[in-house]
Scaffold this active site. Structure first.
Site, PDB file in Angstrom:
ATOM      1  N   ASP A  39      -2.848 -13.597 -39.475  1.00 37.83           N
ATOM      2  CA  ASP A  39      -1.666 -12.824 -39.092  1.00 37.83           C
ATOM      3  C   ASP A  39      -0.788 -12.604 -40.324  1.00 37.83           C
ATOM      4  OD1 ASP A  39       0.183 -11.532 -37.572  1.00 37.83           O
ATOM      5  OD2 ASP A  39       0.785 -13.252 -36.376  1.00 37.83           O
ATOM      6  N   CYS A  79       1.279  -5.854 -35.816  1.00 40.09           N
ATOM      7  CA  CYS A  79       0.386  -6.712 -35.029  1.00 40.09           C
ATOM      8  C   CYS A  79      -0.181  -6.053 -33.777  1.00 40.09           C
ATOM      9  CB  CYS A  79       1.127  -7.981 -34.615  1.00 40.09           C
ATOM     10  SG  CYS A  79       1.841  -8.909 -35.977  1.00 40.09           S
ATOM     11  N   LYS A 138      -3.430 -16.332 -31.093  1.00 36.87           N
ATOM     12  CA  LYS A 138      -2.479 -15.272 -30.768  1.00 36.87           C
ATOM     13  C   LYS A 138      -3.140 -14.137 -29.983  1.00 36.87           C
ATOM     14  CE  LYS A 138       0.292 -11.746 -33.147  1.00 36.87           C
ATOM     15  NZ  LYS A 138       1.083 -11.441 -34.336  1.00 36.87           N
ATOM     16  N   HIS A 140      -0.789 -11.232 -28.108  1.00 29.93           N
ATOM     17  CA  HIS A 140       0.187 -10.172 -28.419  1.00 29.93           C
ATOM     18  C   HIS A 140      -0.257  -8.800 -27.901  1.00 29.93           C
ATOM     19  CE1 HIS A 140       3.520  -8.876 -31.489  1.00 29.93           C
ATOM     20  NE2 HIS A 140       3.908  -8.848 -30.231  1.00 29.93           N
ATOM     21  N   HIS A 294       2.208 -15.921 -40.236  1.00 29.55           N
ATOM     22  CA  HIS A 294       3.415 -15.236 -39.770  1.00 29.55           C
ATOM     23  C   HIS A 294       4.601 -16.193 -39.861  1.00 29.55           C
ATOM     24  CE1 HIS A 294       6.072 -12.971 -37.126  1.00 29.55           C
ATOM     25  NE2 HIS A 294       5.173 -12.005 -37.015  1.00 29.55           N
ATOM     26  N   ASP A 346      -4.815  -8.890 -39.756  1.00 27.52           N
ATOM     27  CA  ASP A 346      -4.457  -7.745 -38.913  1.00 27.52           C
ATOM     28  C   ASP A 346      -3.774  -6.630 -39.684  1.00 27.52           C
ATOM     29  OD1 ASP A 346      -2.129  -9.197 -39.270  1.00 27.52           O
ATOM     30  OD2 ASP A 346      -1.614  -9.322 -37.142  1.00 27.52           O
ATOM     31  N   HIS A 347      -3.133  -6.950 -40.801  1.00 26.10           N
ATOM     32  CA  HIS A 347      -2.504  -5.948 -41.676  1.00 26.10           C
ATOM     33  C   HIS A 347      -2.005  -6.665 -42.923  1.00 26.10           C
ATOM     34  CE1 HIS A 347       1.210  -7.629 -40.140  1.00 26.10           C
ATOM     35  NE2 HIS A 347       0.831  -7.330 -38.906  1.00 26.10           N
ATOM     36  N   LYS A 371       3.516  -4.770 -44.820  1.00 24.00           N
ATOM     37  CA  LYS A 371       3.591  -4.732 -43.352  1.00 24.00           C
ATOM     38  C   LYS A 371       4.572  -3.665 -42.872  1.00 24.00           C
ATOM     39  CE  LYS A 371       4.802  -7.697 -39.412  1.00 24.00           C
ATOM     40  NZ  LYS A 371       5.141  -9.077 -38.986  1.00 24.00           N
TER      41      LYS A 371
END
Length: 499
Positions: A39, A79, A138, A140, A294, A346-347, A371
């Site tokens: 994350d 996310c 996670k 989300h 994160h 994820d990014h 991000k």
């Protein structure tokens, strides 16, 4: 000499047979599938991508023993939409998971939004192929639709047999003594309005008691009641974010509310290892969706102060250690050679995450942006490492454009499944590229969105192999000349936030 020639011919024939039929046999069998997704991890945070100051030996080992993707692209720079694309193999705008307002990721467990029930995740397709499917970490992607317990968006309604983790995402609100992160500007306005109401009630009361103001007590009581209801209405949400959003669930049951961050990493690791042990006779799909890295960067005492990059470096190194422990569990069960592994993020890293002068977000290497920025490479270019001993070559580096959405058709292919025929799948099967049977990526165009707004597009010219990128919108950095939107938390990307 004749005997030697015959021996050499037999040896070469044996090698050919092993390479052809051994590989075919491995591909025909259904491998276990283990997916790691970090994350907010920047591409520059990992040793195998050039970082020589943060220690990531286990992720680096995966790259040495497998294939490394250098132009691996997330379908969104935040996310919720990025993970929706990863799970479905489709751009998030196709599934309604791309927002047209400033709320580009889900904000509340109690919200009614989430991954639509008619979207088909890779977990559901693998479930149909006899896989036991699990998600640790996670989610989300939403929880409920119309009531607090209908769980229409729950992982178990999207193809997972087992879920242990956080239905939402980490926030500063999840840790004591951290400044609030959710709707900070709105909270400040609501608190200001509450103070004005309190001041008005106190003024009216003082005026009534001193005889300076002629007003009935009923009116003062009405003001007091309205002010109290107003305060309760917003504080019941924002004042208890830790209880509403920061929870752990096992399947449909809440196991911790609020979650205790100091032990979350050990619980996640224990659950992942236990899942592998329970399902060692396979086939299984295990999606380990890390809460690392994160903010608020919860890190166990064992790793605090051990890295050269403060709390963020400590958190990255703890995540790598968790990867190593899970890989060790695979090997202990004798599953190393029968498991397809993927590691990604994820990014890109969160550049604006700071605590005073301390950087709490990741590093995106040579790439500009981070991000929240849909067009800049730093927001969307991420690590991508894959390993399957005996099937994928060791040490192979692929510079062709690939996407997180490609994992969807890849794992479905490996499991012997069939892709949905009633919708567009934007991902492409990576197996031919990974094995060297194909030299070029199947992607001709790759679209880079910020919410539902198109910020940039890649064009992969198939004949020449050249890659062009057109920018339609670029973020307005703050302060001018900076490489991010400091003071805003994240670059808005539209509505005056872009050029």
């Amino acid at each position: 000499l004749l005997c030697f020639r015959r021996y050499l011919l037999m040896a070469l024939t044996s090698c050919f047979i092993w390479n052809t039929f051994g590989l075919s046999t491995a591909m025909d069998s259904k491998p276990n599938i283990l997916l790691f997704l970090a994350d907010d991890l920047g591409i520059g945070d990992v040793g195998c991508y050039g970082n020589n100051t943060i220690r990531t030996p286990n992720i680096d080992r995966l790259a040495r023993e497998g294939v490394k993707l250098t132009q691996h692209i997330a379908a969104a720079p935040l996310c919720t939409p990025s993970r929706a694309a990863f799970l479905t193999g489709r751009y998030p705008i196709r599934s309604g998971m791309a927002s047209s307002n400033r709320y580009r990721a889900l904000q509340w467990n109690a919200g009614s939004g989430g991954l639509p029930v008619n979207e088909t995740t890779f977990a559901r397709l693998l479930q149909q192929q006899g896989y036991t499917t699990g998600l640790i970490g996670k989610w989300h992607q939403g929880l409920n639709c119309e009531s607090f317990n209908d769980h229409c968006h729950h992982p178990l309604n999207h193809g997972f047999d087992y879920f242990y983790g956080m239905p939402f995402t980490l926030l500063n609100n999840c840790q004591e003594n951290k400044p609030p992160e959710l709707d900070v500007a709105l909270q400040a306005k609501l608190w200001l309005y509450s103070q004005i109401i309190i001041l008005a009630v106190l003024t009216l009361t003082a005026g009534k008691l001193t005889g300076l103001i002629s007003i009935r007590w009923k009116i003062i009581a009405c003001f007091t009641l309205v002010g109290s209801l107003f305060f309760i209405s917003w504080y019941s949400s924002y004042g208890f974010v830790q209880y509403w959003n920061c929870i752990l669930m096992r399947n449909h049951d809440v196991s911790e509310q609020p979650m205790k961050l100091e032990r979350t990493a050990s619980l996640m690791l224990k659950e992942a290892v236990s899942f592998i042990k329970r399902n060692r006779h396979g086939p299984f799909l295990l999606f380990v969706s890390f809460l690392h890295v994160h903010t608020p960067l919860f890190t166990t005492a064992k790793f605090l102060g051990k890295s050269r990059h403060g709390l963020y470096g400590d958190n990255v190194e703890e995540m790598d250690w968790m990867v190593g422990k899970i890989l060790g569990s695979l090997e202990k069960q004798g599953l190393k050679n029968h498991t397809f592994i993927y590691f990604g993020s994820d990014h890109g890293g969160h550049l604006e995450a700071q605590d005073g002068s301390s950087q709490l977000g990741g590093w995106n290497g040579i790439y500009k942006g981070g991000k929240g920025m849909g067009g800049w490479e730093g927001g969307i270019r991420v690590p991508g490492v894959l390993r399957w001993p005996g099937v994928l070559p060791e040490g192979r580096v692929i510079n062709e454009p690939t996407s997180l959405m490609d994992i969807y058709p890849t794992v479905v292919h490996l499991a012997g499944g069939i892709l949905p025929q009633d919708r567009v799948i934007d991902g492409r099967n990576l197996v031919p590229l990974l094995q060297g049977r194909a030299q070029k990526s199947e992607h001709e165009f790759m679209f880079h969105y910020c919410g539902s707004y198109l910020h940039a597009v890649r064009w992969h010219h198939k004949d020449s192999g050249a890659i062009w990128k057109a920018h339609f919108v670029t973020p307005v950095f703050y302060p001018p000349g900076a490489g991010a939107c400091f003071g805003k938390g994240i670059c808005p990307g539209f509505g005056g936030g872009g050029t």
